[in-house]
Scaffold this active site. Structure first.
Site, short mmCIF file in Angstrom:
data_model
loop_
_atom_site.label_atom_id
_atom_site.label_comp_id
_atom_site.label_asym_id
_atom_site.label_seq_id
_atom_site.Cartn_x
_atom_site.Cartn_y
_atom_site.Cartn_z
N THR A 132 44.95 9.95 12.18
CA THR A 132 44.20 8.71 12.32
C THR A 132 43.83 8.10 10.98
O THR A 132 43.69 8.82 9.98
CB THR A 132 42.90 9.01 13.13
N ASP A 133 43.61 6.78 10.98
CA ASP A 133 43.13 6.13 9.76
C ASP A 133 41.68 6.50 9.44
O ASP A 133 41.21 6.26 8.33
CB ASP A 133 43.29 4.60 9.86
N GLU A 134 40.96 7.07 10.42
CA GLU A 134 39.54 7.37 10.20
C GLU A 134 39.33 8.43 9.11
O GLU A 134 38.22 8.56 8.59
CB GLU A 134 38.86 7.83 11.49
N TYR A 158 34.48 13.89 14.37
CA TYR A 158 35.88 13.69 14.79
C TYR A 158 36.79 13.53 13.58
O TYR A 158 37.79 14.24 13.44
CB TYR A 158 35.99 12.47 15.72
N LYS A 162 39.88 15.86 12.14
CA LYS A 162 41.26 15.39 11.97
C LYS A 162 41.70 15.54 10.51
O LYS A 162 42.84 15.90 10.22
CB LYS A 162 41.40 13.92 12.41
P1 NAD Z 1 43.33 11.39 24.38
O1 NAD Z 1 41.95 11.92 24.24
O2 NAD Z 1 43.58 10.27 25.34
O3 NAD Z 1 44.33 12.58 24.82
C1 NAD Z 1 44.29 13.83 24.22
C2 NAD Z 1 45.15 14.77 25.06
O4 NAD Z 1 45.15 16.06 24.43
C3 NAD Z 1 44.63 14.97 26.49
O5 NAD Z 1 45.68 14.91 27.40
C4 NAD Z 1 44.02 16.37 26.45
O6 NAD Z 1 44.06 17.03 27.70
C5 NAD Z 1 44.91 17.05 25.42
N1 NAD Z 1 44.25 18.19 24.76
C6 NAD Z 1 43.00 18.23 24.24
N2 NAD Z 1 42.75 19.45 23.72
C7 NAD Z 1 43.89 20.18 23.88
C8 NAD Z 1 44.28 21.50 23.53
N3 NAD Z 1 43.43 22.33 22.92
N4 NAD Z 1 45.53 21.91 23.83
C9 NAD Z 1 46.40 21.08 24.48
N5 NAD Z 1 46.08 19.83 24.86
C10 NAD Z 1 44.85 19.38 24.55
O7 NAD Z 1 43.79 11.01 22.93
P2 NAD Z 1 44.74 9.82 22.43
O8 NAD Z 1 43.92 8.60 22.26
O9 NAD Z 1 45.93 9.78 23.29
O10 NAD Z 1 45.10 10.35 20.97
C11 NAD Z 1 46.23 11.20 20.76
C12 NAD Z 1 46.30 11.59 19.31
O11 NAD Z 1 46.37 10.42 18.51
C13 NAD Z 1 45.06 12.34 18.81
O12 NAD Z 1 45.48 13.32 17.92
C14 NAD Z 1 44.24 11.28 18.09
O13 NAD Z 1 43.46 11.85 17.08
C15 NAD Z 1 45.33 10.41 17.54
N6 NAD Z 1 44.99 8.99 17.34
C16 NAD Z 1 44.46 8.25 18.35
C17 NAD Z 1 44.21 6.90 18.15
C18 NAD Z 1 43.65 6.03 19.25
O14 NAD Z 1 43.32 4.87 18.98
N7 NAD Z 1 43.52 6.49 20.48
C19 NAD Z 1 44.47 6.32 16.91
C20 NAD Z 1 44.99 7.12 15.89
C21 NAD Z 1 45.27 8.45 16.13
O1 DAU Z 2 40.97 4.28 14.09
C1 DAU Z 2 41.66 5.17 14.94
C2 DAU Z 2 40.68 5.78 15.91
O2 DAU Z 2 40.35 4.76 16.84
C3 DAU Z 2 41.21 7.01 16.62
O3 DAU Z 2 41.43 8.02 15.68
C4 DAU Z 2 40.22 7.50 17.68
O4 DAU Z 2 40.78 8.57 18.41
C5 DAU Z 2 39.93 6.35 18.61
O5 DAU Z 2 38.94 6.75 19.55
C6 DAU Z 2 39.43 5.12 17.84
O6 DAU Z 2 38.13 5.36 17.26
P1 DAU Z 2 37.00 4.21 17.26
O7 DAU Z 2 35.69 4.86 17.14
O8 DAU Z 2 37.34 3.13 16.31
O9 DAU Z 2 37.26 3.63 18.76
P2 DAU Z 2 36.25 3.23 19.94
O10 DAU Z 2 37.08 2.58 20.99
O11 DAU Z 2 35.36 4.34 20.33
O12 DAU Z 2 35.36 2.11 19.24
C7 DAU Z 2 35.96 0.95 18.66
C8 DAU Z 2 34.84 0.12 18.06
O13 DAU Z 2 34.03 -0.38 19.12
C9 DAU Z 2 33.90 0.92 17.16
O14 DAU Z 2 33.46 0.10 16.08
C10 DAU Z 2 32.72 1.26 18.06
C11 DAU Z 2 32.66 0.05 18.99
N1 DAU Z 2 32.14 0.33 20.35
C12 DAU Z 2 32.73 1.34 21.06
C13 DAU Z 2 32.26 1.65 22.32
C14 DAU Z 2 32.88 2.77 23.13
C15 DAU Z 2 31.13 -0.44 20.88
O15 DAU Z 2 30.61 -1.37 20.22
N2 DAU Z 2 30.68 -0.15 22.13
C16 DAU Z 2 31.19 0.88 22.87
O16 DAU Z 2 30.70 1.11 24.00
#
Ligand code: NAD
Ligand code: DAU
Length: 352
Positions: A132-134, A158, A162
């Site tokens: 992630t970019d975080e 988180y 990561k």
């Molecule tokens: P998600 O939470 O929707 O899905 C995570 C999946 O991993 C689930 O199916 C869960 O059951 C499985 N899991 C959790 N713990 C596990 C374990 N110990 N062993 C096997 N499986 C396990 O997450 P996502 O949003 O699909 O993100 C996927 C990946 O991408 C993550 O690594 C996250 O950090 C990264 N990522 C997400 C975003 C985003 O915006 N969602 C952005 C950048 C990077």
């Molecule tokens: O940047 C990549 C990341 O993006 C991934 O690594 C994470 O897995 C993914 O969850 C996401 O993280 P964020 O914290 O940026 O996403 P989230 O959707 O939780 O929140 C996006 C923005 O919206 C953040 O500034 C918080 C705000 N927010 C979120 C929620 C859930 C609100 O204002 N209200 C809310 O209820």
């Protein structure tokens, strides 16, 4: 074949579904099925020959070793993680367990398998770690976007977990020569995203006529990437990336949270005029602890070196996303279980 971990979650399921549309190469999908894993996401491929689902933990070394020995994948794509920042603030332990300890065990098992390979099986093998970019921390308004050499400065449990996993992946390349690839991506959105994250949460709340909870002033900025574009970037890095390299993936779509939510409200006003204006539901609530102000990705390296650019604009991607949620009420009903309601009341109950 390839082994995908976390393939029942949001991005992992999109990746599996896209892959099986494009390739004839089968997938082993290892997923623990936490609250975020959902086999309904994979309904269309569950009985297909190209998809073999295994419920299990990336930290279960004996299971991973058995899968590697039996299926002999040419690559592993590691999506498995705890992924929600707010949950990491309430309970960091699961994040350390899966994202740090789990990744360590997965790397150790992968190394043992890779070292047993010979010839082109060994040289062609890849371990792609999805991050992630975080991990790069928070930007001020005028700072340049994150590049692959921006120093790590994670701020939440988180992102710290990561970052730790990224460091382990880097070390397994540097020390043992494991052919790893790391991708650091911005905020994804699209079909099958669990409604704890901003965009699906706002869509579902707006459809129910419930408040749209904006943390703080709503001026935090995220870069938004349509999930299908993320999946195509991962396929590109997997096939053409250089082992040991890091690739930032972004959508070139920086938006404040308020801009995102107002856009959603406008689309929903057109789709559901009887409940317009949805923007009346916006409520500012207590800010997230340690809330990062801005993320932005410089995605020029992946474009320059591998020829990848996102295809979707925010305007087209967000419309597709809203349409998907409007047309998938069964999936939504299935998600809105007791577990989800407990999370919403625990997290938002006292935040107004
Ligand atoms: P998600 O939470 O929707 O899905 C995570 C999946 O991993 C689930 O199916 C869960 O059951 C499985 N899991 C959790 N713990 C596990 C374990 N110990 N062993 C096997 N499986 C396990 O997450 P996502 O949003 O699909 O993100 C996927 C990946 O991408 C993550 O690594 C996250 O950090 C990264 N990522 C997400 C975003 C985003 O915006 N969602 C952005 C950048 C990077
Ligand atoms: O940047 C990549 C990341 O993006 C991934 O690594 C994470 O897995 C993914 O969850 C996401 O993280 P964020 O914290 O940026 O996403 P989230 O959707 O939780 O929140 C996006 C923005 O919206 C953040 O500034 C918080 C705000 N927010 C979120 C929620 C859930 C609100 O204002 N209200 C809310 O209820």
């Amino acid at each position: 074949m390839i082994l995908v971990t976390g393939g029942a979650g949001f991005i992992g399921a999109n990746f599996v579904l896209d892959w099986l549309q494009i390739h004839s190469e089968p997938i082993i999908n290892l997923d623990k099925l936490t609250y975020a894993g959902n086999l309904h996401n994979l309904a269309s491929v569950m009985n297909g020959a190209g998809h073999h689902f295994v419920q299990g933990d990336i930290g279960d070394s004996s299971l991973v070793k058995e899968l590697l020995a039996k299926h002999r994948p040419r690559a592993i794509v590691n999506f498995a993680a705890e992924s929600h920042v707010d949950r990491s603030i309430h309970g960091p332990e699961d994040f350390i367990q899966t994202n740090v300890v789990g990744t360590f065990h997965l790397l150790a098992a992968t190394r043992e398998y890779w070292e047993s390979l010979t010839g082109t099986e060994k040289t062609a093998f890849r371990f792609l770690h999805v991050s992630t970019d975080e991990v790069y921390g928070s930007l001020n308004a005028n700072d340049p976007p994150f590049t692959e050499t921006t120093p790590y400065a994670p701020n939440s449990p988180y992102s710290a977990s990561k970052a730790a996993s990224d460091h382990l992946v880097r070390a397994w390349h540097h020390t043992y020569g494991l052919p790893v690839l790391t991708t650091n991506c911005s905020n994804n959105y699209g079909p099958w995203q669990f409604p704890e994250k901003l965009i699906p949460l706002m869509i579902l709340n707006a459809l129910k006529g419930e408040p749209l909870p904006i943390y703080g002033d709503g001026l935090n900025v995220r870069d938004w990437l349509y999930v299908g574009d993320h999946c195509s970037a991962i396929r590109t890095v997997l096939e053409n990336g250089t082992p040991g390299e890091v690739y930032n993936i972004g959508g070139w779509n920086e938006k404040t949270n308020l801009e995102v939510v107002h856009t959603l409200c406008t689309i929903l006003d057109q789709a559901c005029p009887s409940s317009a204006p949805h923007a009346n539901l916006i409520q500012h609530i207590r800010d997230r602890a340690g809330h990062d102000r801005r993320y932005a990705i410089d995605a020029r390296k992946i474009e320059r070196e591998l020829g990848w650019r996102p295809q979707e604009s925010f305007e087209t991607g967000i419309r597709k996303t809203v349409d998907w949620y409007l047309n998938n009420q069964d999936w939504i009903n299935n998600i809105l279980s007791g577990d989800y309601r407990q999370w919403v009341s625990r997290h938002y109950g006292s935040a107004a």
